[in-house]
Design an enzyme around this catalytic site. Structure first.
Site, PDB file in Angstrom:
ATOM      1  N   TYR A 126      -7.588   9.702 -40.910  1.00 50.67           N
ATOM      2  CA  TYR A 126      -8.418   8.611 -40.380  1.00 50.67           C
ATOM      3  C   TYR A 126      -9.496   9.066 -39.410  1.00 50.67           C
ATOM      4  O   TYR A 126     -10.216   8.244 -38.850  1.00 50.67           O
ATOM      5  CB  TYR A 126      -7.540   7.527 -39.747  1.00 50.67           C
ATOM      6  CG  TYR A 126      -6.929   6.603 -40.776  1.00 50.67           C
ATOM      7  CD1 TYR A 126      -7.036   6.881 -42.129  1.00 50.67           C
ATOM      8  CD2 TYR A 126      -6.253   5.452 -40.404  1.00 50.67           C
ATOM      9  CE1 TYR A 126      -6.472   6.058 -43.079  1.00 50.67           C
ATOM     10  CE2 TYR A 126      -5.686   4.618 -41.349  1.00 50.67           C
ATOM     11  CZ  TYR A 126      -5.792   4.921 -42.687  1.00 50.67           C
ATOM     12  OH  TYR A 126      -5.233   4.092 -43.625  1.00 50.67           O
ATOM     13  N   LYS A 173       5.083  14.618 -45.529  1.00 48.81           N
ATOM     14  CA  LYS A 173       5.074  15.097 -46.906  1.00 48.81           C
ATOM     15  C   LYS A 173       4.911  16.614 -46.857  1.00 48.81           C
ATOM     16  O   LYS A 173       3.975  17.190 -47.434  1.00 48.81           O
ATOM     17  CB  LYS A 173       3.926  14.394 -47.665  1.00 48.81           C
ATOM     18  CG  LYS A 173       3.947  14.578 -49.172  1.00 48.81           C
ATOM     19  CD  LYS A 173       5.073  13.866 -49.883  1.00 48.81           C
ATOM     20  CE  LYS A 173       5.022  14.152 -51.374  1.00 48.81           C
ATOM     21  NZ  LYS A 173       6.194  13.632 -52.107  1.00 48.81           N
ATOM     22  N   ASP A 206       7.169   9.181 -49.529  1.00 43.06           N
ATOM     23  CA  ASP A 206       7.399   8.387 -50.747  1.00 43.06           C
ATOM     24  C   ASP A 206       8.845   7.883 -50.795  1.00 43.06           C
ATOM     25  O   ASP A 206       9.103   6.714 -51.102  1.00 43.06           O
ATOM     26  CB  ASP A 206       7.024   9.176 -52.018  1.00 43.06           C
ATOM     27  CG  ASP A 206       7.502  10.622 -51.997  1.00 43.06           C
ATOM     28  OD1 ASP A 206       8.052  11.070 -50.956  1.00 43.06           O
ATOM     29  OD2 ASP A 206       7.325  11.319 -53.011  1.00 43.06           O
ATOM     30  N   ASP A 230       0.151   3.714 -41.135  1.00 38.45           N
ATOM     31  CA  ASP A 230      -0.591   2.513 -41.484  1.00 38.45           C
ATOM     32  C   ASP A 230       0.041   1.842 -42.702  1.00 38.45           C
ATOM     33  O   ASP A 230       0.305   0.637 -42.720  1.00 38.45           O
ATOM     34  CB  ASP A 230      -2.056   2.898 -41.772  1.00 38.45           C
ATOM     35  CG  ASP A 230      -2.959   1.688 -41.863  1.00 38.45           C
ATOM     36  OD1 ASP A 230      -2.526   0.583 -41.476  1.00 38.45           O
ATOM     37  OD2 ASP A 230      -4.096   1.835 -42.326  1.00 38.45           O
ATOM     38  N   ASP A 234       2.533  -1.819 -42.922  1.00 36.54           N
ATOM     39  CA  ASP A 234       2.291  -3.018 -43.735  1.00 36.54           C
ATOM     40  C   ASP A 234       3.471  -3.303 -44.656  1.00 36.54           C
ATOM     41  O   ASP A 234       3.800  -4.461 -44.918  1.00 36.54           O
ATOM     42  CB  ASP A 234       0.999  -2.877 -44.551  1.00 36.54           C
ATOM     43  CG  ASP A 234      -0.227  -3.289 -43.738  1.00 36.54           C
ATOM     44  OD1 ASP A 234      -0.150  -3.252 -42.491  1.00 36.54           O
ATOM     45  OD2 ASP A 234      -1.259  -3.653 -44.331  1.00 36.54           O
TER      46      ASP A 234
HETATM   47 MG    MG Z   1      -3.400  -1.364 -41.541  1.00 36.41          MG
END
Ligand code: MG
Ligand code: NAI
Length: 334
Positions: A126, A173, A206, A230, A234
């Protein structure tokens, strides 16, 4: 009834756009019912501010946040990236905290979920360092530093220690991203040595996405890098049923900002029907940050009572109550 309010704090209040303003008003209404002296300083930001002043985040607003003990933020509209992302960067809010908790009479898929996602907020992919296009595509860089990852991992362990959590889970990962996530995993187990009483585990991202659905009750604290955090947060929101209930905190070394995860919700704005509980739970996270645990517990218990009674619920939870009615009901239950 206590006579005077003892502790005093300066709080930067940025209602923003749409339902941000409505849920903020409802939340301040309840905060004012607590035995704490809050001095609110209001700041402008968002779409309306852009229209009015030509900038979505005036420097006066940033100054005001920097100067306050903590900041409450409602929501911005289309300018969200220029507002909230900028504030996080300017204030170096390195930790993004997203609690995932199931409450009664909500759309939660499970009854016994209660974990915290601690997401690194300053680096990873990001940083959005996307080099110019190549002949056949484009390249984005992912930065992982020992300093930033150590800081977030230590934050996660401290959070666990201070909140009676028994385990911290690292998510990465490292089998594929051997250098960047390899470093993250190594630092995790180095930091863990300082917390011998807290159990540790690490999973690939994952697999974690699946475990959140097959065994969500097994998680207590998850610590992870920016993008993974992030996405998983969610997924967490989906597990416990809806944006109207999900708070968050952005914590830095010299400041903190508390905001609901939802946006300005133009589809329901101005109708006094938005669920203010996500904003209220964000304010409760602020109370805990300020060390006002007793008030935080009192506020949370009042919300739990309202949810349990299920007579006063907003439309997103199947009820007919207005935003202001929820505020009144929560206040009456304090
Ligand atoms: Mg978000
Ligand atoms: P949104 O979160 O505003 O709304 C998504 C859906 O959830 C809508 O149907 C809305 O009515 C519902 N909803 C959200 N919060 C609710 C609440 N408290 N009570 C009841 N229902 C609620 O996300 P959306 O529609 O993707 O974006 C709308 C605007 O908000 C955009 O301009 C976007 O840029 C901005 N946004 C701002 C954020 C921020 O300030 N942190 C975060 C996300 C979006």
């Amino acid at each position: 009834m206590s006579t005077s309010k003892t502790n005093s704090y300066k709080i930067a209040v940025i209602p923003g756009d749409g339902i941000g303003k409505e849920v903020m008003e409802a939340t301040l209404d309840v905060l004012n019912g607590l035995d704490i002296d809050f001095k609110y300083v209001y700041g402008d930001a968002g779409d309306e501010c852009l229209e009015k002043t030509g900038t979505a985040l005036p420097s006066e607003t940033l100054d005001l946040i920097m100067d306050a003990d903590a900041c409450l933020f409602g929501a911005a509209g289309e300018t969200a990236a220029d507002v909230i992302v900028k504030i996080r960067q300017e204030m170096k809010l390195f930790a993004n905290l997203r609690p995932v908790k199931s409450y009664l009479n909500t759309n939660s898929l499970f009854d016994d979920i209660d974990f915290m996602i601690v997401r690194e907020n300053t680096e990873g992919v990001y940083i959005a360092d996307e080099e110019s296009y190549t002949d056949d595509g484009a390249i984005a860089r992912r930065i992982i530093t020992k300093k930033a990852e150590k800081r977030i991992i230590e934050y996660a362990f401290e959070y666990a220690k201070n909140n009676n959590k028994t385990k911290v889970t690292a998510v990465h990962k490292a089998n594929v991203l051997k250098k960047t996530d390899g470093l993250f995993k190594k630092v995790f187990y180095e930091v863990a040595k300082d917390y011998p009483d807290i159990a540790t585990e690490d999973f690939y991202v994952d697999a974690t996405a699946m475990y959140l659905i097959t065994q969500p009750e097994s998680f207590e604290v998850i610590v992870t890098t920016n993008l993974f955090g992030d996405i998983l947060s969610d997924e967490g929101a989906g597990l416990v049923g809806g944006l109207g209930l999900i708070p968050s905190a952005n914590i830095g070394e010299d400041g903190a900002l508390f905001e609901p995860v939802h946006g300005s919700a133009p589809d329901i704005a101005g109708k006094n029907i938005a669920n203010p509980i996500a904003m209220m739970l964000s304010a409760i996270m602020m109370l805990r940050y300020l060390g006002e645990n007793e008030s935080a517990n009192k506020f949370e218990a009042a919300i739990l009572k309202v949810l349990k009674n299920a007579n006063t619920l907003t439309g997103d939870l199947g009820g007919l109550a207005t935003t202001t009615e929820i505020a009144l009901e929560v206040k009456n239950n304090l």
